[in-house]
Write an enzyme that holds these catalytic residues in place. Structure first.
Site, PDB file in Angstrom:
ATOM      1  N   ARG A  52       0.839  -1.209   0.000  1.00  0.00           N
ATOM      2  CA  ARG A  52       0.000   0.000   0.000  1.00  0.00           C
ATOM      3  C   ARG A  52       0.874   1.259   0.000  1.00  0.00           C
ATOM      4  O   ARG A  52       0.575   2.246  -0.670  1.00  0.00           O
ATOM      5  CB  ARG A  52      -0.951  -0.014   1.214  1.00  0.00           C
ATOM      6  CG  ARG A  52      -1.927   1.144   1.206  1.00  0.00           C
ATOM      7  CD  ARG A  52      -2.989   1.013   2.278  1.00  0.00           C
ATOM      8  NE  ARG A  52      -2.451   1.165   3.632  1.00  0.00           N
ATOM      9  CZ  ARG A  52      -3.173   1.030   4.741  1.00  0.00           C
ATOM     10  NH1 ARG A  52      -4.455   0.729   4.658  1.00  0.00           N
ATOM     11  NH2 ARG A  52      -2.617   1.180   5.920  1.00  0.00           N
ATOM     12  N   LYS A 151      -2.348   6.974   1.484  1.00  0.00           N
ATOM     13  CA  LYS A 151      -2.142   7.273   2.909  1.00  0.00           C
ATOM     14  C   LYS A 151      -1.059   8.334   2.982  1.00  0.00           C
ATOM     15  O   LYS A 151       0.109   8.053   3.269  1.00  0.00           O
ATOM     16  CB  LYS A 151      -1.784   5.995   3.676  1.00  0.00           C
ATOM     17  CG  LYS A 151      -1.966   6.144   5.185  1.00  0.00           C
ATOM     18  CD  LYS A 151      -1.964   4.795   5.850  1.00  0.00           C
ATOM     19  CE  LYS A 151      -1.837   4.907   7.356  1.00  0.00           C
ATOM     20  NZ  LYS A 151      -2.951   5.597   8.016  1.00  0.00           N
ATOM     21  N   GLU A 184     -15.770   7.087   5.570  1.00  0.00           N
ATOM     22  CA  GLU A 184     -15.029   6.371   6.624  1.00  0.00           C
ATOM     23  C   GLU A 184     -14.869   7.305   7.814  1.00  0.00           C
ATOM     24  O   GLU A 184     -15.339   8.435   7.789  1.00  0.00           O
ATOM     25  CB  GLU A 184     -13.663   5.936   6.092  1.00  0.00           C
ATOM     26  CG  GLU A 184     -12.775   7.100   5.648  1.00  0.00           C
ATOM     27  CD  GLU A 184     -11.390   6.688   5.179  1.00  0.00           C
ATOM     28  OE1 GLU A 184     -10.980   5.540   5.419  1.00  0.00           O
ATOM     29  OE2 GLU A 184     -10.703   7.539   4.585  1.00  0.00           O
TER      30      GLU A 184
HETATM   31  N1  PMP Z   1      -9.035   5.156   7.250  1.00  0.00           N
HETATM   32  C1  PMP Z   1      -8.111   6.067   7.573  1.00  0.00           C
HETATM   33  C2  PMP Z   1      -8.327   7.487   7.202  1.00  0.00           C
HETATM   34  C3  PMP Z   1      -6.962   5.672   8.290  1.00  0.00           C
HETATM   35  O1  PMP Z   1      -6.035   6.566   8.628  1.00  0.00           O
HETATM   36  C4  PMP Z   1      -6.793   4.314   8.643  1.00  0.00           C
HETATM   37  C5  PMP Z   1      -5.548   3.856   9.343  1.00  0.00           C
HETATM   38  N2  PMP Z   1      -5.421   4.321  10.638  1.00  0.00           N
HETATM   39  C6  PMP Z   1      -7.817   3.410   8.309  1.00  0.00           C
HETATM   40  C7  PMP Z   1      -8.907   3.865   7.583  1.00  0.00           C
HETATM   41  C8  PMP Z   1      -7.715   1.964   8.668  1.00  0.00           C
HETATM   42  O2  PMP Z   1      -6.746   1.334   7.861  1.00  0.00           O
HETATM   43  P1  PMP Z   1      -5.881   0.123   8.420  1.00  0.00           P
HETATM   44  O3  PMP Z   1      -6.837  -0.946   8.779  1.00  0.00           O
HETATM   45  O4  PMP Z   1      -5.011  -0.255   7.262  1.00  0.00           O
HETATM   46  O5  PMP Z   1      -5.135   0.625   9.589  1.00  0.00           O
END
Ligand code: PMP
Length: 289
Positions: A52, A151, A184
């Site tokens: 990622r 990210k 989200e």
């Molecule tokens: N959405 C956002 C905006 C995030 O920053 C994160 C990670 N903290 C997630 C979703 C969850 O992703 P992951 O399960 O890969 O940590």
């Protein structure tokens, strides 16, 4: 404070782990990062996190000056040197030193650093009784502006929503897309449970493709629970039987109220608890890829 930080190829004491004020990571939030968990000495889904990271870097034309195998090794070295058995890793790639202008092509050397430390979790009470959240007024970035699939180090969009959550005295805020559909939370993906099916927004929505999200979808399928990726609205959240969030730090956390309205019977639901238990079982012997 960790014993050492991995910075551009070597482990250095924290006091020596500094970046330039001319680094565009600092000047413009120009960079990408990952947050990764270590469970009983195993690094959960390290390969998927690295993929990622490289994907996000590629989307912003940032060339990571190491191969995936080299960064994999660097992460393990940092975890080992800091004797982290259960903890959290922050892996950051900055655009590097440039000058006072946006042009990323004028930055020659991207910066790379890795921090491995212990982590403060949400209190157990939240997993037992559920978390209250609010809907933020701040909308999630449109995919045509700054795609939330990247990210990126620029978290101001999420931080504005987090400020709303803190002011409302709740740990998380739900962010809607610019077309009013559900996206989200500030640092977590969202799921609802409706008619026995587990539903989460598809990756065409402005969301991070969460690694915990993917794991939980696999766990649900393996448990014979119907899983759907579907666009839904805030009204669908209010009307859901259950709601929960997933994230590297949060793991699987039940949401029991949204904007003061109880979800289902206002207690963590049976499906959420089942998935939480399955997740706990999985991380006890964490798969690394
Ligand atoms: N959405 C956002 C905006 C995030 O920053 C994160 C990670 N903290 C997630 C979703 C969850 O992703 P992951 O399960 O890969 O940590």
């Amino acid at each position: 404070m960790p014993k050492s930080i991995w910075l551009n190829g070597k482990l250095v004491p924290p006091a020596e782990a500094t970046v330039s004020v001319f680094d565009h990571g600092l000047l413009y939030g120009d960079g990408v990062f990952e947050g990764i968990r270590v469970y009983s000495g195993k690094i959960l889904k390290l390969r998927t996190h690295l993929e990622r990271l490289y994907d996000g870097a590629r989307r912003i034309e940032l060339t990571i000056p190491h191969t995936i195998a080299q960064l994999d090794e660097a992460v393990r070295e940092t975890v080992a040197d800091n004797a982290i058995v259960d903890g959290y890793i922050r892996l950051c790639i900055t655009r590097g030193v440039g000058y006072l202008g946006l042009n990323p092509y004028l930055c020659d050397n991207p910066g790379v650093f890795i921090i491995a430390d212990t982590i403060t979790l949400y209190p157990q009470e939240m997993y037992d009784n559920g978390m209250p959240i609010i809907t933020a007024k701040t909308r999630r970035n449109d995919v045509r502006a700054v795609d939330p699939a990247i990210k990126s180090m620029n978290y101001l969009n999420n931080i504005r929503a987090k400020i709303e959550a803190v002011k409302a005295d709740v740990p998380e805020a739900l962010m809607l897309a610019t077309d009013d559909t559900v996206a989200e939370c500030t640092g977590d993906n969202i799921f609802i449970v409706s008619g026995g099916a587990v539903i989460t927004p598809p990756l065409s929505q402005p969301v991070l493709p969460g690694i915990t999200r993917g794991l939980v979808m696999e766990l649900a399928q393996a448990a014979g629970i119907e899983v759907r990726e579907e666009v839904f609205t805030l009204d669908d959240v209010y009307a859901a039987d259950e709601c929960f969030l997933t994230g590297t730090a949060a793991e699987v956390v039940p949401v029991t109220t949204v904007d003061g309205k109880a979800i289902g019977d206002g207690k963590p639901g049976a499906v959420t608890q089942r998935l939480n238990a399955a997740f706990r079982e999985l991380v006890a012997d964490a798969p690394e890829d």
